[in-house]
Design a protein around this motif. Structure first.
Motif, mmCIF file in Angstrom:
data_model
loop_
_atom_site.group_PDB
_atom_site.id
_atom_site.type_symbol
_atom_site.label_atom_id
_atom_site.label_comp_id
_atom_site.label_asym_id
_atom_site.label_seq_id
_atom_site.Cartn_x
_atom_site.Cartn_y
_atom_site.Cartn_z
ATOM 1 N N ASN A 110 0.617 -1.092 0.082
ATOM 2 C CA ASN A 110 0.045 -0.126 0.082
ATOM 3 C C ASN A 110 0.940 1.262 0.033
ATOM 4 N N LYS A 111 0.446 2.507 -0.704
ATOM 5 C CA LYS A 111 1.224 3.433 -0.777
ATOM 6 C C LYS A 111 1.453 4.192 0.392
ATOM 7 N N PHE A 112 0.419 3.984 1.528
ATOM 8 C CA PHE A 112 0.690 4.745 2.788
ATOM 9 C C PHE A 112 1.328 3.578 3.897
ATOM 10 N N SER A 113 1.952 2.630 3.411
ATOM 11 C CA SER A 113 2.358 1.681 4.471
ATOM 12 C C SER A 113 3.736 2.246 5.052
ATOM 13 N N ASN A 114 4.075 1.601 6.231
ATOM 14 C CA ASN A 114 5.378 2.068 6.807
ATOM 15 C C ASN A 114 6.137 0.886 7.408
ATOM 16 N N LYS A 115 7.268 0.884 7.715
ATOM 17 C CA LYS A 115 8.020 -0.536 8.114
ATOM 18 C C LYS A 115 7.176 -1.255 9.409
ATOM 19 N N GLY A 116 6.632 -0.454 9.803
ATOM 20 C CA GLY A 116 5.646 -1.186 11.105
ATOM 21 C C GLY A 116 4.690 -2.233 10.497
ATOM 22 N N ASN A 117 4.379 -2.008 9.261
ATOM 23 C CA ASN A 117 3.451 -2.861 8.376
ATOM 24 C C ASN A 117 3.797 -4.114 8.063
ATOM 25 N N PHE A 118 5.350 -4.115 8.115
ATOM 26 C CA PHE A 118 5.851 -5.470 7.417
ATOM 27 C C PHE A 118 6.748 -6.296 8.394
ATOM 28 N N GLY A 119 6.525 -6.279 9.696
ATOM 29 C CA GLY A 119 6.889 -6.953 10.669
ATOM 30 C C GLY A 119 8.224 -6.817 11.065
ATOM 31 N N HIS A 120 8.534 -7.546 12.361
ATOM 32 C CA HIS A 120 10.097 -7.630 12.696
ATOM 33 C C HIS A 120 10.554 -8.660 12.836
ATOM 34 N N ALA A 121 11.560 -8.910 12.017
ATOM 35 C CA ALA A 121 12.167 -10.457 11.771
ATOM 36 C C ALA A 121 13.298 -10.588 12.686
ATOM 37 N N LEU A 122 13.537 -11.304 13.708
ATOM 38 C CA LEU A 122 14.617 -11.766 14.394
ATOM 39 C C LEU A 122 15.457 -12.951 13.982
ATOM 40 N N ILE A 123 16.683 -12.590 13.753
ATOM 41 C CA ILE A 123 17.588 -13.526 13.391
ATOM 42 C C ILE A 123 18.702 -14.154 14.560
ATOM 43 N N ILE A 124 18.510 -15.416 14.965
ATOM 44 C CA ILE A 124 19.171 -16.062 16.106
ATOM 45 C C ILE A 124 20.257 -16.969 15.501
#
Length: 518
Positions: free
Chosen positions: A240-254
């Protein structure tokens, strides 16, 4: 594309004849004509000797249809019937009579003893001896005939499936199978075209549409599906044009341990390059400066230990966690992983040493969240599920494991297969350049990045495996197989996305007059 079983092929043939009001002989004519058309387009009347070897079942009937049309169109054809039994099919007999009406050179009956017909290295062999219905051991003389094909080094074209190859088991004797250069499969490829134990019997394959009933093909549920561009495009989630980084999740790599921080770097980079909004890397302290300087887009949390992970503790709320890359299997690390599993409720992508730890601590398996994804390479898979007799036995064990633990298994290989319970998704992208260190870490990152964005784990696995292979296919065009490294694959993930909606190039006019006409 659906991969039909042998039984489903027969059912499709039966329903097609019934619903289209045609006979099985007419359907055979349609199939054989498609084979002839494929040949005719490529040969354009060339007088290369063509040797058509027909069995006495329906596959042999297909071969007789092809031979008849080749004769009618003036090709240099030698037709043989491998006559080892008196159990001829009805449609074979119909087409055996038909070919007698177009040539004085009737098919040569081979009585399954004695010498073989001479075949030159520049000749063409059309293999129509056995089809998918073969249910017995191949006779000794026929095995020798197949070896005669192979020894001739002539181009060998198999009709539907290489003779002697079963659709649902690995041959006990490879001498009893035709080694084809190319296989033309009717309506659907066969699963055996994609398994390491059986793919060697056909260097290339192609599907020919013979008009099987569309309603049947749409509604039938198959054990396996073939995954290419057309299968993954519907799963793509546009932004979406008005999306932000919060819309695409937080990935954790361990992951990571001393000397293996690069694995976490690769997985973290690929997660962000795939579209995750945020990526945090959880690593031992020794990797802090390395990761911060080599991949500034990532946030970093360090373990209390300098060289290994001993206590997985973080104060963030990830959407998804990828774990295991470069982790090591130290006893302290294994304990930390077990403790983490008991408390974790977030979807997991489990790879590399995390799988090895699970293999040594089977009690941990009960704590894996439902729908998690495991991505083992062959040795890691063997440690997890035990040894297997052949590829079909391997698939059986993987399906049972997936069903028992409610997880998705990604069996990495030339045709990576994603398994969820009894369902198989066979990937078409990728190349031998992926056989290099770090590309598995990239896949883990891609899957983690997709789930972070909201793709469900199964779709993410299917789509991610496709993107991973396609990225490598794009990168290899510039780098070549030998020089491809994992970082190159990450660099072309964006190109793989763009390729999803790339329109095929239109052919350019060959002359000024053609250009004016257009």
């Amino acid at each position: 594309m659906k991969i039909l079983s042998k039984e489903q092929v027969y059912e499709g043939d039966r329903l097609t004849a019934e619903r289209q009001n045609i006979t099985s002989t007419e359907l055979m004519e349609r199939a054989g004509l498609q084979i002839f058309n494929w040949l005719h387009v490529r040969m354009q009347g060339a007088q290369v000797p063509i040797h058509v070897f027909c069995g006495i079942g329906n596959n042999g009937g297909d071969g007789l249809v092809v031979a008849r049309h080749l004769v009618i169109h003036g090709y240099n054809v030698n037709t043989y019937v491998v006559n080892c039994s008196d159990k001829r099919s009805k449609d074979f007999l119909v087409n055996y009579d038909k070919i007698k009406h177009v040539t004085k050179e009737w098919p040569t009956l081979l009585d399954c003893k004695g010498d073989f017909p001479p075949i030159g290295v520049d000749d063409i062999i059309i293999d129509a001896v056995f089809g998918i219905g073969l249910n017995r051991e191949v006779d000794s003389w026929v095995k020798q005939l197949f070896q005669h094909f192979k020894a001739s080094k002539a181009f060998t074209l198999a009709i539907d499936i290489p003779s002697g190859l079963h659709t649902n088991q690995v041959p006990e004797d490879e001498n009893g199978v035709v080694w084809a250069n190319h296989t033309l499969s009717f309506q659907s490829p066969k699963l055996v075209f994609f398994l390491p134990d059986t793919a060697k019997y056909s260097i290339q394959w192609e599907v020919l549409d013979i008009g099987i009933d569309r309603d049947f093909l749409i509604k039938i549920h198959t054990e396996a599906e073939l995954i290419g561009k057309q299968e993954v495009i519907p799963n793509y989630i546009p932004r979406n044009k008005f999306s932000n980084k919060g819309n695409f999740g937080h990935a954790l790599i361990i992951g990571g341990s001393y000397g293996k921080i690069g694995a976490v770097t690769l997985a973290s980079r690929s997660a962000l390059s795939t579209g995750a909004g945020l990526v945090t890397s959880y690593i031992p302290r020794c990797g802090y400066n390395v990761l911060q300087s080599s991949f500034p887009e990532a946030m970093v949390i360090t373990d209390i230990d300098e060289n290994i992970i001993t206590n997985i503790d973080f104060n963030i709320s990830p959407t998804v966690i990828g774990i295991g890359i470069g982790l090591g299997t130290n006893t302290k690390t294994a304990k930390a992983f077990g403790d983490f599993l008991k408390e974790n409720k977030v979807p997991l992508i489990i790879d590399a040493d995390a799988i090895n730890i699970l293999s040594e601590n089977k009690g941990f398996l009960k704590h894996i969240p439902e729908g998690s994804v495991l991505t083992p390479h062959p040795k890691e898979l063997e440690r997890l599920i035990g040894t297997w007799k052949d590829d079909f036995d391997k698939l059986k064990k993987v399906k049972a494991f997936s069903k028992k633990h409610k997880v998705i298994i990604v069996i990495k290989g030339a045709h990576t297969i994603t398994v969820l319970e009894d369902k198989l998704y066979v990937n078409l992208t990728g190349n031998p350049g992926l056989a290099t260190a770090g590309t598995g870490d990239v896949l883990t990152g891609i899957l983690t990045g997709l789930i972070a964005q909201g793709y469900n784990p199964l779709v993410a696995s299917i789509f991610g495996v496709y993107l991973h292979g396609k990225s490598a296919d794009i990168a290899v065009e510039e780098k070549g197989f030998e020089s491809l490294i994992a970082s190159h694959v990450i660099e072309t993930i964006g190109n793989a996305y763009l390729d999803l909606f790339k329109q095929p190039e239109q052919p350019q006019p060959n002359s000024e007059s053609e250009a004016k006409e257009k």
